[in-house]
Design a protein around this motif. Sequence first.
Motif, short mmCIF file in Angstrom:
data_model
loop_
_atom_site.label_atom_id
_atom_site.label_comp_id
_atom_site.label_asym_id
_atom_site.label_seq_id
_atom_site.Cartn_x
_atom_site.Cartn_y
_atom_site.Cartn_z
N SER B 45 0.82 -1.21 0.00
CA SER B 45 0.00 0.00 0.00
C SER B 45 0.85 1.26 0.00
O SER B 45 0.55 2.23 -0.69
N ALA B 48 2.34 1.84 -3.38
CA ALA B 48 1.36 2.29 -4.37
C ALA B 48 0.83 3.68 -4.02
O ALA B 48 0.24 4.35 -4.88
N LEU B 80 4.39 1.50 -12.24
CA LEU B 80 4.22 0.65 -11.06
C LEU B 80 2.79 0.13 -11.05
O LEU B 80 1.84 0.89 -11.20
N PHE B 81 2.67 -1.17 -10.91
CA PHE B 81 1.34 -1.78 -10.95
C PHE B 81 1.13 -2.60 -9.68
O PHE B 81 2.00 -3.38 -9.29
N LEU B 82 -0.03 -2.40 -9.06
CA LEU B 82 -0.37 -3.20 -7.89
C LEU B 82 -1.55 -4.10 -8.23
O LEU B 82 -2.62 -3.62 -8.59
N ALA B 83 -1.33 -5.40 -8.13
CA ALA B 83 -2.45 -6.34 -8.26
C ALA B 83 -3.05 -6.47 -6.87
O ALA B 83 -2.38 -6.90 -5.93
N PHE B 84 -4.31 -6.04 -6.74
CA PHE B 84 -4.92 -5.93 -5.42
C PHE B 84 -5.30 -7.28 -4.82
O PHE B 84 -5.68 -8.21 -5.55
N PRO B 87 -9.71 -6.78 -5.32
CA PRO B 87 -10.04 -5.83 -6.40
C PRO B 87 -11.47 -5.31 -6.22
O PRO B 87 -12.37 -6.09 -5.91
N GLU B 155 -7.01 -8.98 -12.76
CA GLU B 155 -5.89 -8.14 -12.33
C GLU B 155 -4.67 -8.39 -13.20
O GLU B 155 -4.00 -7.47 -13.65
N GLN B 158 -5.17 -6.92 -16.61
CA GLN B 158 -4.91 -5.47 -16.60
C GLN B 158 -3.41 -5.20 -16.63
O GLN B 158 -2.94 -4.27 -17.27
#
Lengths: 482, 252
Positions: B45, B48, B80-84, B87, B155, B158
């Motif tokens: 967190s 991100a 920067l990509f965050l896979a939650f 989601p 995710e 994406q």
Amino acid sequence: MSEPEEDIIDQVVSQEYKYGFTTDIEMEMAPMGLNEDTVRFISAKKNEPEWMLEWRLKAYRSWLKMEEPDWQNFNYPKINYQDIIFYAAPKQKIQLDSLDQVDPELLKTFEKLGISLQEQKRLTGVAVDAVFDSVSIATTFKEQLKEKGVIFCAISEAVHEHPELVKKYLGSVVPTTDNYFAALNSAVFSDGSFVYIPKGVRCPMELSTYFRINAENTGQFERTLIIADDASYVSYLEGCTAPMRDENQLHAAVVELVAHEKAEIKYSTVQNWYPGDKEGKGGIYNFVTKRGSCEGAESKISWTQVETGSAITWKYPSCILKGDRSTGEFFSVAVTNNAQIADTGTKMIHIGKNTKSRIVSKGISAGKSHNSYRGLVKINKKAENSRNYTQCDSMLIGDKCGAHTFPYIEVNNNTATLEHEASTSKIGEDQIFYCNQRGIGTEEAIGLIVNGFCKEVLNQLPMEFAVEAQKLLAVSLEGSVG
Amino acid sequence: MLTINDLKASIEGKSILNGINLSIKPGEVHAIMGPNGAGKSTLSSVLAGRADYEVTGGKVDFMGKDLLELSPEDRAREGLFLAFQYPVEIPGVSSTNFLKTAINEKRKYHGLEPMEATDFLKFMRSKMEEMEMDKSLTSRSLNEGFSGGEKKRNEVFQMAMLEPKLCIMDETDSGLDIDALRLVSAGVNKLRDGERSFLVITHYQRLLDYIVPDFVHVLYKGRIVKSGDASLAKELEVKGYDWIKQEVEAAV
């Protein structure tokens, strides 16, 4: 009223009878305030026949006996009707040479809404190339409509050109005594649209106030009358997405729709009047009476509205389902931000057998605004097998706003089927953060989420209108999340 | 690619991260493991840019930029990509519309013209084929009514669409059955191209059977207390976290 003012009115009125109002008139405004002379003055200005004046006067007299309603879910400062100028002739707009002379803030908004350059010029009063001039477009359209026998003109023109239709239908759906603001409108209405679609004709294009000559000068008491004869169809667009300012604070329009057997009327509104400053000061009060009557069997009336403007919006586009198997629909998006107030919804009155109605209302509140849905579904004794489906969804942005739902249901026939669904949701920080994390900024994210929420309603709008309305929703909610 | 230096963060005055040091080079896959409450999700967190957390110290360099200075959306646009882990659902917004907006916002940030609608659809179709996504995805509302597995696969889809440089996967395996886990992992492995880096956060070792990491770090009480290669994860699977906890307590 003081003597000199009365003299002026006398002169003006007598002038009318002598010469008509074709020559230059020095006086461009009615004196401030409202009395029978004001009504006479307005009627005279428009060179109206006696019957029209009598109609207005009757409305005025009933208005005098009526009281301003106070059942609504909000307060507004008392309106002093003696403080209003009820008629002002169209002012000559200042012509600008280029868009450079226009307020850059306004241009920014236009850009966000994706309004074309030509359209921007028209809206801001910049001289427009002859080819793109709305007047010339309107003329071409008029030719096409004429071929089909469609009448589309200013209501003041219809009073002269089609008195039999106006006499028959004006006030037939919204009687002059219907309510306080409708009575006021009937007495002093300035202008508006008149549409008549002959039997069996499908109107070849979307009719829009924009293409009606003189549409800009309809004033604060607009009056619209649309009649669709047997088996005809018309789609009518009212308003535009561009922000509209107006010096008149009170707007009390009346719209009447009449659909005969198997006829269909689709009425779409995008309302973006000036909402006032952050405190709501200077914003417009939009107190409108809109009603349609499904006179004939299998007729259909469909209202779609996107309400984003005005300090206060108070309106309930309604359907009276008289004809057997007739259908009424109401699709609404109402957005309130800052100090805005909206009290809106619909009435579906089922009278005929096997009548159907559908209500989809989406309310979005942000800032410290209040957004109410108020609706009535009434099933009369003889309305066998009637059906209604109602869906009311509210979305809250922030924690200082309010969403309220007041559904009224009256059922007098036990064969009726009614369904009601309601929901309230909040734009969550989680949703916004999710969008942020995909590279979508907060304002864009709100636009995306809100448009998703309103999709069912936006889908009802004609294509170009829908695209503009989507952008409008995003712009209206700008700055709603800190 | 990413250098975390003595990163400290707290939420509502409670200190969660107590000095994280970590360096990730292009193409590397790092796994962060640890017991519940160690600060794993806080780390993702904070990286991100979630506003609930307050960074109280340290620095994070992301490809030469001060990551902590960037807004969450700019971090995403920088790659920067965050896979939650969870989601969110966005009713009424189609995946197509959502991804188009995201891609064009990113392009705008980098001074590029928005993608033409037809080009975008072609691009999306090819990625869907590559990631073996069901065609119905394009028109369905984002994550609405998706099963847990579908959400996680989405995710990863994406991720494929946005072509990030660093992917942080926050407990992607939670709530997945073995079939879904395989599908999601296969998707991730397709996106390993030797350049793209991954930070895989997980409680269990089983995900790392499918996404094999170059490095494994153990997070405990807001610090990385042990690092090793993939074999460390196996060891944890057998021995649990208690021996690490004891080691840490003994050292104090």
